[in-house]
Enzyme design. Structure first.
Site, PDB file in Angstrom:
ATOM      1  N   LYS A   1       0.969  -1.211   0.107  1.00 60.32           N
ATOM      2  CA  LYS A   1       0.077   0.017  -0.001  1.00 60.32           C
ATOM      3  C   LYS A   1       0.997   1.280   0.229  1.00 60.32           C
ATOM      4  CE  LYS A   1      -4.080  -1.930  -0.054  1.00 60.32           C
ATOM      5  NZ  LYS A   1      -3.428  -3.446  -0.230  1.00 60.32           N
TER       6      LYS A   1
HETATM    7  C1  LIG Z   1      -9.638  -3.288  -1.956  1.00 55.93           C
HETATM    8  C2  LIG Z   1      -9.133  -3.701  -0.873  1.00 55.93           C
HETATM    9  N1  LIG Z   1      -9.859  -4.020   0.367  1.00 55.93           N
HETATM   10  C3  LIG Z   1      -9.494  -4.211   1.468  1.00 55.93           C
HETATM   11  C4  LIG Z   1      -8.035  -4.741   1.653  1.00 55.93           C
HETATM   12  C5  LIG Z   1      -7.575  -5.261   2.902  1.00 55.93           C
HETATM   13  O1  LIG Z   1      -6.431  -4.863   3.540  1.00 55.93           O
HETATM   14  P1  LIG Z   1      -5.620  -6.008   4.519  1.00 55.93           P
HETATM   15  O2  LIG Z   1      -4.728  -6.715   3.498  1.00 55.93           O
HETATM   16  O3  LIG Z   1      -4.726  -4.717   5.195  1.00 55.93           O
HETATM   17  O4  LIG Z   1      -6.460  -6.760   5.196  1.00 55.93           O
HETATM   18  C6  LIG Z   1      -7.096  -4.666   0.635  1.00 55.93           C
HETATM   19  C7  LIG Z   1      -5.826  -4.820   0.628  1.00 55.93           C
HETATM   20  O5  LIG Z   1      -5.093  -5.730   0.781  1.00 55.93           O
HETATM   21  C8  LIG Z   1      -7.636  -4.011  -0.582  1.00 55.93           C
HETATM   22  O6  LIG Z   1      -6.851  -3.965  -1.900  1.00 55.93           O
END
Ligand SMILES: Cc1ncc(COP(=O)(O)O)c(C=O)c1O
Length: 370
Positions: free
Chosen positions: A186
């Protein structure tokens, strides 16, 4: 290999983490959790911010604090990472899948209203790849039907949207709750982490409480629990990294914008490639540079991905339609023809903050040669 998207670590990360190690404040207590929340909410311009262990838990928490559960439906795009959808099922509600727009890849608001029923409680717009969902008409719909908006701003950190009154708002601060991820790929990262933001003090307090096991500490240090919470908190050592990353966020956004400008310039005249145009009412963070390989390109998107791999360039196809995957195929959905088309044709190109111009030229050169 030119990687798809790797972190940029160049600031106070070592210093702040070393301080945690030197002082033993590596876990639930310590100054960096508060500092990271404070600075993040100042940056994003929101009154409440709650750090979480990842973006998925932030979305889960958002649904919980809004009281969404069994018998409820939540409208969400089928073209997204699975983490936008799974938390709906974790709380016992059901996803209803909506299509996206061909040129921006994000939720098509014109297709939302026909999916609303008396069971619908919330909508999750996803600012995919950093592209802003058209929030004003979505807010109108949410007000008309009394629905909550939870922005999945995990990929939209740093993007902005111009409201009808002319005020620019950052992704994640327009709906009732916004959720972010600090996963390694990210814009800013804590290795793994997330954040929930809201302007509603009660929702913010409830989210903080639920994220820390709804723990109440008595004067004698005994623990009591006034709700069924979660261990969703972020350790101090990760918050230290987050704070250091946040200090450089503007520079990271500028770098990504410049990468997108160079990509656009080099790719715009290649036959069979459709670029996504930034709309007048948005400023994109260009988290992942995305484009569409049309039929007249000469090779398919998947052939292009293999060619890129041979040239040591990492790319990724767009997210695949969730409504077609086994655990999700029986849920309600609208006409998802654009989602299905983009899943075959969309591709993300290398987009790390530290990407060099020479590397962008190489990527574009390989595409051009093909
Ligand atoms: C569109 C989207 N939603 C939610 C997430 C969830 O984040 P995490 O991987 O930190 O749980 C991500 C990223 O990984 C994402 O790209």
């Amino acid at each position: 290999m030119i990687p798809l998207c790797i972190p940029e670590i160049k600031g106070n990360e070592w210093k702040y983490i070393k301080e945690c190690l030197d002082t033993n404040w590596v876990s639930s207590s310590g100054k960096y959790v508060d500092l990271f929340e404070e600075r993040f909410k100042n940056y994003i311009e929101s009154s409440q911010a709650v750090v979480t262990m990842n973006g998925t838990s932030a979305i889960h928490l958002a649904l919980r604090v809004l009281g969404i559960g069994e018998g409820d439906e939540v409208i969400v795009p089928s073209m997204t990472f699975i983490a936008s959808v799974n938390p709906i099922l974790y709380v016992g509600a059901e996803p209803v899948f909506v299509d996206v727009c061909k040129d921006t890849y994000v939720m098509d608001i014109s297709k939302v209203e026909s999916l609303i029923t008396e069971k619908t409680k919330a909508i999750i717009p996803v600012h995919l790849y950093g592209n802003m969902v058209d929030m004003e008409p979505l807010i109108e719909l949410a007000e008309k039907y009394n629905l909550y908006i939870i922005e999945d701003a995990t990929e939209g950190l740093g993007s902005e949207y111009k409201m009808n009154d002319g005020i620019w708002k950052k992704a994640g601060t327009i709906g009732h709750i916004g959720c972010f991820s600090f996963n390694g790929n990210k814009l800013i990262t804590t290795g793994g982490g997330g954040m929930l933001v809201t302007d509603n003090i009660d929702l913010g307090r409830k989210a903080k409480s639920l994220s820390t096991q709804a723990k109440v500490v008595e004067d004698n240090n005994a623990f009591f629990h006034d709700d069924i919470g979660y261990n969703f908190r972020m350790p101090n050592i990760l918050a230290a990294m987050g704070l250091a990353q946040l200090e450089n966020i503007e520079e990271y956004i500028s770098a990504k914008k410049e990468h997108a400008r160079v990509y656009d310039e080099m790719l715009k005249n290649i036959e069979g490639i459709s670029l996504s145009k930034e709309l007048k009412n948005e400023k994109r963070c260009f988290w992942l540079y995305a484009l569409v390989i049309e039929d007249d390109f000469g090779k398919s998107r998947d052939e292009l991905i293999l060619e890129m791999k041979k040239n040591y360039i990492e790319t990724r196809p767009f997210f695949q339609p969730i409504h077609k995957m086994k655990p999700y195929k029986d849920f309600r959905c609208g006409n998802l023809c654009v989602t299905e088309e983009l899943a075959l044709k969309g591709i993300n190109l290398p987009s790390s903050v530290g990407l060099k111009k020479q590397e962008i030229y190489k990527v574009c050169q390989v595409i051009q040669n093909i």
